[in-house]
Design a protein around this motif. Structure first.
Motif, short mmCIF file in Angstrom:
data_model
loop_
_atom_site.label_atom_id
_atom_site.label_comp_id
_atom_site.label_asym_id
_atom_site.label_seq_id
_atom_site.Cartn_x
_atom_site.Cartn_y
_atom_site.Cartn_z
N ILE A 161 -54.63 -16.49 8.50
CA ILE A 161 -54.15 -15.47 9.45
C ILE A 161 -55.30 -14.96 10.30
O ILE A 161 -56.48 -15.09 9.94
N ASP A 162 -54.95 -14.38 11.42
CA ASP A 162 -55.87 -13.60 12.24
C ASP A 162 -55.59 -12.14 11.86
O ASP A 162 -54.54 -11.60 12.22
N ALA A 163 -56.49 -11.53 11.12
CA ALA A 163 -56.25 -10.20 10.55
C ALA A 163 -55.90 -9.17 11.62
O ALA A 163 -55.01 -8.32 11.42
N LYS A 164 -56.57 -9.24 12.78
CA LYS A 164 -56.31 -8.26 13.84
C LYS A 164 -54.87 -8.37 14.33
O LYS A 164 -54.18 -7.36 14.52
N GLU A 165 -54.38 -9.60 14.52
CA GLU A 165 -53.02 -9.79 15.00
C GLU A 165 -51.99 -9.39 13.94
O GLU A 165 -50.96 -8.78 14.25
N ILE A 166 -52.27 -9.73 12.68
CA ILE A 166 -51.33 -9.39 11.61
C ILE A 166 -51.27 -7.87 11.40
O ILE A 166 -50.22 -7.33 11.07
N ARG A 167 -52.39 -7.19 11.61
CA ARG A 167 -52.37 -5.73 11.56
C ARG A 167 -51.39 -5.18 12.60
O ARG A 167 -50.61 -4.27 12.31
N GLN A 168 -51.45 -5.75 13.81
CA GLN A 168 -50.56 -5.30 14.88
C GLN A 168 -49.10 -5.58 14.52
O GLN A 168 -48.23 -4.74 14.72
N LEU A 169 -48.83 -6.76 13.96
CA LEU A 169 -47.47 -7.12 13.56
C LEU A 169 -46.93 -6.15 12.50
O LEU A 169 -45.81 -5.64 12.61
N ILE A 170 -47.75 -5.87 11.48
CA ILE A 170 -47.31 -4.98 10.40
C ILE A 170 -47.07 -3.56 10.93
O ILE A 170 -46.06 -2.92 10.60
N LEU A 171 -47.98 -3.07 11.76
CA LEU A 171 -47.81 -1.73 12.31
C LEU A 171 -46.56 -1.63 13.18
O LEU A 171 -45.81 -0.65 13.10
N ASN A 172 -46.31 -2.65 14.00
CA ASN A 172 -45.11 -2.64 14.84
C ASN A 172 -43.84 -2.58 13.99
O ASN A 172 -42.93 -1.78 14.26
N LEU A 173 -43.77 -3.43 12.97
CA LEU A 173 -42.58 -3.46 12.11
C LEU A 173 -42.43 -2.16 11.32
O LEU A 173 -41.32 -1.63 11.18
N ALA A 174 -43.55 -1.63 10.84
CA ALA A 174 -43.51 -0.39 10.05
C ALA A 174 -43.09 0.80 10.92
O ALA A 174 -42.21 1.59 10.52
N ILE A 239 -46.73 -13.22 17.80
CA ILE A 239 -47.79 -13.34 16.79
C ILE A 239 -47.36 -14.29 15.67
O ILE A 239 -48.14 -15.15 15.24
N ALA A 240 -46.12 -14.16 15.22
CA ALA A 240 -45.61 -15.05 14.17
C ALA A 240 -45.66 -16.50 14.62
O ALA A 240 -46.06 -17.39 13.86
N ASN A 241 -45.30 -16.74 15.86
CA ASN A 241 -45.31 -18.11 16.39
C ASN A 241 -46.72 -18.69 16.39
O ASN A 241 -46.93 -19.86 16.06
N ARG A 242 -47.72 -17.86 16.73
CA ARG A 242 -49.11 -18.34 16.75
C ARG A 242 -49.62 -18.60 15.34
O ARG A 242 -50.62 -19.31 15.15
N HIS A 243 -48.96 -18.03 14.33
CA HIS A 243 -49.35 -18.25 12.93
C HIS A 243 -48.44 -19.27 12.24
O HIS A 243 -48.51 -19.43 11.01
N ASN A 244 -47.59 -19.94 13.02
CA ASN A 244 -46.64 -20.91 12.46
C ASN A 244 -45.78 -20.24 11.38
O ASN A 244 -45.41 -20.86 10.38
N ALA A 245 -45.49 -18.97 11.58
CA ALA A 245 -44.65 -18.20 10.66
C ALA A 245 -43.27 -17.99 11.27
O ALA A 245 -43.08 -18.18 12.47
N VAL A 246 -42.32 -17.60 10.44
CA VAL A 246 -40.94 -17.41 10.89
C VAL A 246 -40.49 -16.00 10.53
O VAL A 246 -40.74 -15.52 9.42
N ILE A 247 -39.81 -15.34 11.48
CA ILE A 247 -39.25 -14.01 11.23
C ILE A 247 -37.74 -14.14 11.06
O ILE A 247 -37.07 -14.73 11.91
N THR A 248 -37.22 -13.61 9.97
CA THR A 248 -35.77 -13.54 9.77
C THR A 248 -35.38 -12.09 9.50
O THR A 248 -36.23 -11.27 9.10
N ILE A 249 -34.11 -11.78 9.70
CA ILE A 249 -33.64 -10.39 9.60
C ILE A 249 -32.40 -10.32 8.73
O ILE A 249 -31.49 -11.15 8.85
#
Length: 264
Positions: A161-174, A239-249
């Motif tokens: 992961i890119d820690a800076k980007e994942i921090r932004q992702l987590i904060l946005n979702l939270a 961000i998820a796309n750049r990490h080859n990750a998938v978001i589901t809801i």
């Protein structure tokens, strides 16, 4: 005569059995077709969303410099004037204008986060460590709005992961989850491993997401809030796309959970 009747009965039974087999095969194929169509539609939606994210990101990258330069100049002069005695009566106005410029700058930064070709530095890190470093910030936000934050972090392996980007992702979702909930409700942030995936889950106790908005989430300018740019979730998907990750809801009237699935 009896043999003839018997053979007719056997023939009818065989025909009935054959029809039943055909029906089973038909149902199986229909199920496969429905599943294939559903998966194809989901893939098309994902491609459309990513294309939109890319377009908005490219637009932002092309104009950000030209917009930020005059904004920086205006902000500097406002700060200069606010410090002069002659302008003391207008301090509140200067403060408001500077805050609005900073907000506009933050929106530009969000736009830039959508750029598909944005450089990321992927390193083996543990999601739990990133979440724990952010917990005080999220807890402070929760306390201000009289809400509860809970962490349920399982033992998980490191992921790239890119820690800076994942921090932004987590904060946005939270922060989205906190805004979606009434006072006294609980926001749960969880991590766990499922086969070859590491899962981050952000679960709120809000009122759920309307079905007509669900498929549009992650599209720029689509938002469930009365006030908002509709870029927060779009940034998360990018961000998820750049990490080859998938978001589901998973959403219902009692709340919504966002799952971010990272491959090991």
């Amino acid at each position: 005569m009896k043999d003839t009747e018997k053979s007719k009965e056997q023939l009818l039974n065989e025909i009935a059995a054959l029809r039943q087999q055909i029906q089973v095969i038909t149902e199986i194929h229909e199920s496969d077709i429905v599943r294939d169509i559903t998966e194809l539609q989901q893939l098309q939606n994902k491609i459309t969303r990513l294309d939109q994210l890319k377009l908005v990101g490219e637009m932002a990258a092309s104009i950000a410099h030209e917009i930020r330069n005059p904004m920086t100049t205006v902000r500097g002069f406002l700060q200069l004037l606010s410090g002069k005695k002659k302008c003391a009566d207008f301090t509140d106005y200067f403060t408001l204008m500077i805050e609005e410029l900073d907000r506009a700058n933050a929106i530009i930064t969000e736009f830039l986060s959508l750029a598909k070709n944005r450089a990321v530095c992927l390193e083996p890190q543990n999601l739990n460590s990133v979440i724990q470093s952010l917990a005080p910030l999220i807890q402070a936000e929760a306390t201000l709005s009289n809400k509860i934050l809970k962490l349920k972090l399982a033992k998980i392996p490191n992921v790239l992961i890119d820690a800076k980007e994942i921090r932004q992702l987590i904060l946005n979702l939270a922060y989205n989850g906190l805004e979606a909930m009434p006072a006294g409700a609980c926001l749960m942030i969880k991590t766990y491993q499922d086969k070859n995936e590491v899962i981050l889950a952000v679960q709120d106790e809000g009122y759920g997401i309307a079905p007509d908005l669900l498929d549009k989430l992650g599209t720029p300018f689509i938002t469930t809030k009365d006030t908002g740019t509709g870029l927060g979730l779009a940034v998360c998907y990018s961000i998820a796309n750049r990490h080859n990750a998938v978001i589901t809801i998973d959403t219902k009237k009692s709340g919504t959970t966002f799952f971010v699935k990272f491959k090991q």
